[in-house]
Design a protein around this motif. Structure first.
Motif, PDB file in Angstrom:
ATOM      1  N   VAL A  33       0.833  -1.200   0.000  1.00 52.72           N
ATOM      2  CA  VAL A  33       0.000   0.000   0.000  1.00 52.72           C
ATOM      3  C   VAL A  33       0.870   1.253   0.000  1.00 52.72           C
ATOM      4  N   MET A  34       1.922   1.261   0.817  1.00 56.76           N
ATOM      5  CA  MET A  34       2.817   2.419   0.881  1.00 56.76           C
ATOM      6  C   MET A  34       3.514   2.638  -0.468  1.00 56.76           C
ATOM      7  N   ALA A  35       4.014   1.575  -1.072  1.00 60.22           N
ATOM      8  CA  ALA A  35       4.675   1.697  -2.369  1.00 60.22           C
ATOM      9  C   ALA A  35       3.707   2.220  -3.424  1.00 60.22           C
ATOM     10  N   SER A  36       2.482   1.716  -3.404  1.00 63.48           N
ATOM     11  CA  SER A  36       1.469   2.175  -4.346  1.00 63.48           C
ATOM     12  C   SER A  36       1.149   3.647  -4.137  1.00 63.48           C
ATOM     13  N   LEU A  37       1.032   4.060  -2.885  1.00 63.25           N
ATOM     14  CA  LEU A  37       0.753   5.461  -2.571  1.00 63.25           C
ATOM     15  C   LEU A  37       1.875   6.372  -3.061  1.00 63.25           C
ATOM     16  N   VAL A  38       3.107   5.984  -2.801  1.00 62.54           N
ATOM     17  CA  VAL A  38       4.248   6.801  -3.245  1.00 62.54           C
ATOM     18  C   VAL A  38       4.262   6.906  -4.765  1.00 62.54           C
ATOM     19  N   ARG A  39       4.066   5.788  -5.451  1.00 63.87           N
ATOM     20  CA  ARG A  39       4.043   5.811  -6.928  1.00 63.87           C
ATOM     21  C   ARG A  39       2.933   6.706  -7.453  1.00 63.87           C
ATOM     22  N   MET A  40       1.761   6.611  -6.831  1.00 64.34           N
ATOM     23  CA  MET A  40       0.628   7.425  -7.269  1.00 64.34           C
ATOM     24  C   MET A  40       0.932   8.914  -7.065  1.00 64.34           C
ATOM     25  N   LEU A  41       1.486   9.266  -5.904  1.00 65.15           N
ATOM     26  CA  LEU A  41       1.809  10.669  -5.636  1.00 65.15           C
ATOM     27  C   LEU A  41       2.896  11.185  -6.565  1.00 65.15           C
ATOM     28  N   LEU A  42       3.860  10.341  -6.908  1.00 61.25           N
ATOM     29  CA  LEU A  42       4.879  10.724  -7.895  1.00 61.25           C
ATOM     30  C   LEU A  42       4.248  10.952  -9.264  1.00 61.25           C
ATOM     31  N   ALA A  43       3.398  10.018  -9.670  1.00 66.71           N
ATOM     32  CA  ALA A  43       2.764  10.112 -10.987  1.00 66.71           C
ATOM     33  C   ALA A  43       1.884  11.355 -11.107  1.00 66.71           C
ATOM     34  N   LYS A  44       1.259  11.756 -10.025  1.00 66.70           N
ATOM     35  CA  LYS A  44       0.403  12.944 -10.042  1.00 66.70           C
ATOM     36  C   LYS A  44       1.185  14.234  -9.836  1.00 66.70           C
ATOM     37  N   GLY A  45       2.488  14.106  -9.647  1.00 69.10           N
ATOM     38  CA  GLY A  45       3.324  15.286  -9.457  1.00 69.10           C
ATOM     39  C   GLY A  45       3.210  15.905  -8.076  1.00 69.10           C
ATOM     40  N   LEU A  46       2.638  15.175  -7.141  1.00 68.41           N
ATOM     41  CA  LEU A  46       2.490  15.690  -5.789  1.00 68.41           C
ATOM     42  C   LEU A  46       3.734  15.443  -4.936  1.00 68.41           C
ATOM     43  N   LEU A  47       4.566  14.525  -5.373  1.00 68.06           N
ATOM     44  CA  LEU A  47       5.865  14.268  -4.756  1.00 68.06           C
ATOM     45  C   LEU A  47       6.929  14.310  -5.837  1.00 68.06           C
ATOM     46  N   SER A  48       8.089  14.787  -5.466  1.00 61.61           N
ATOM     47  CA  SER A  48       9.225  14.739  -6.385  1.00 61.61           C
ATOM     48  C   SER A  48      10.121  13.577  -5.977  1.00 61.61           C
ATOM     49  N   GLY A  49      11.078  13.268  -6.828  1.00 62.44           N
ATOM     50  CA  GLY A  49      12.053  12.242  -6.484  1.00 62.44           C
ATOM     51  C   GLY A  49      12.797  12.594  -5.207  1.00 62.44           C
ATOM     52  N   GLU A  50      13.089  13.868  -5.033  1.00 58.12           N
ATOM     53  CA  GLU A  50      13.770  14.322  -3.814  1.00 58.12           C
ATOM     54  C   GLU A  50      12.876  14.132  -2.589  1.00 58.12           C
ATOM     55  N   ASP A  51      11.582  14.359  -2.744  1.00 60.15           N
ATOM     56  CA  ASP A  51      10.643  14.125  -1.635  1.00 60.15           C
ATOM     57  C   ASP A  51      10.682  12.658  -1.194  1.00 60.15           C
ATOM     58  N   VAL A  52      10.696  11.769  -2.171  1.00 59.59           N
ATOM     59  CA  VAL A  52      10.717  10.342  -1.867  1.00 59.59           C
ATOM     60  C   VAL A  52      12.020   9.985  -1.156  1.00 59.59           C
ATOM     61  N   ARG A  53      13.128  10.541  -1.633  1.00 55.65           N
ATOM     62  CA  ARG A  53      14.422  10.302  -0.989  1.00 55.65           C
ATOM     63  C   ARG A  53      14.381  10.776   0.472  1.00 55.65           C
ATOM     64  N   GLU A  54      13.821  11.951   0.704  1.00 61.54           N
ATOM     65  CA  GLU A  54      13.717  12.475   2.065  1.00 61.54           C
ATOM     66  C   GLU A  54      12.846  11.566   2.938  1.00 61.54           C
ATOM     67  N   MET A  55      11.823  10.976   2.351  1.00 66.15           N
ATOM     68  CA  MET A  55      10.963  10.069   3.088  1.00 66.15           C
ATOM     69  C   MET A  55      11.752   8.837   3.542  1.00 66.15           C
ATOM     70  N   TYR A  56      12.542   8.263   2.635  1.00 66.09           N
ATOM     71  CA  TYR A  56      13.371   7.112   3.006  1.00 66.09           C
ATOM     72  C   TYR A  56      14.428   7.497   4.039  1.00 66.09           C
ATOM     73  N   GLU A  57      15.009   8.675   3.896  1.00 59.32           N
ATOM     74  CA  GLU A  57      15.993   9.135   4.879  1.00 59.32           C
ATOM     75  C   GLU A  57      15.346   9.310   6.255  1.00 59.32           C
ATOM     76  N   GLY A  58      14.132   9.858   6.276  1.00 56.31           N
ATOM     77  CA  GLY A  58      13.409  10.018   7.529  1.00 56.31           C
ATOM     78  C   GLY A  58      13.088   8.678   8.172  1.00 56.31           C
ATOM     79  N   ALA A  59      12.693   7.716   7.361  1.00 58.57           N
ATOM     80  CA  ALA A  59      12.393   6.380   7.878  1.00 58.57           C
ATOM     81  C   ALA A  59      13.658   5.738   8.454  1.00 58.57           C
ATOM     82  N   LEU A  60      14.770   5.909   7.762  1.00 55.25           N
ATOM     83  CA  LEU A  60      16.044   5.375   8.248  1.00 55.25           C
ATOM     84  C   LEU A  60      16.413   6.015   9.580  1.00 55.25           C
ATOM     85  N   HIS A  61      16.216   7.309   9.677  1.00 59.73           N
ATOM     86  CA  HIS A  61      16.518   8.020  10.923  1.00 59.73           C
ATOM     87  C   HIS A  61      15.645   7.511  12.078  1.00 59.73           C
TER      88      HIS A  61
END
Length: 77
Positions: free
Chosen positions: A21-49
């Motif tokens: 579900v999370m992967a699908s949500l991220v892909r959908m938000l990327l496809a709609k232009g609501l997230l950028s590649g940098e946003d996704v990277r920051e999300m993974y960095e935040g999760a790692l932190h």
């Protein structure tokens, strides 16, 4: 009651559903232009932190945290 999954199987299935579900949500938000590649990277960095913070609060070595950190770090490469 043979059709009721054991706890490890149920936990794994739940984790798989959450991940899908999370992967699908991220892909959908990327496809709609609501997230950028940098946003996704920051999300993974935040999760790692967050995982590193949780791991720091637990005594001893826990391989689950190590595996989770490894998976997130792979996304960041």
């Amino acid at each position: 009651m043979d059709d009721i999954p054991e706890l490890p199987e149920a936990t794994a299935a739940s984790d798989l559903v959450n991940s899908a579900v999370m992967a699908s949500l991220v892909r959908m938000l990327l496809a709609k232009g609501l997230l950028s590649g940098e946003d996704v990277r920051e999300m993974y960095e935040g999760a790692l932190h967050l995982i590193e913070e949780q791991q720091a609060g637990i005594e001893g070595d826990n391989p689950i945290f190590d595996m989770a950190r490894d998976l997130l770090e792979r996304h960041l490469r």
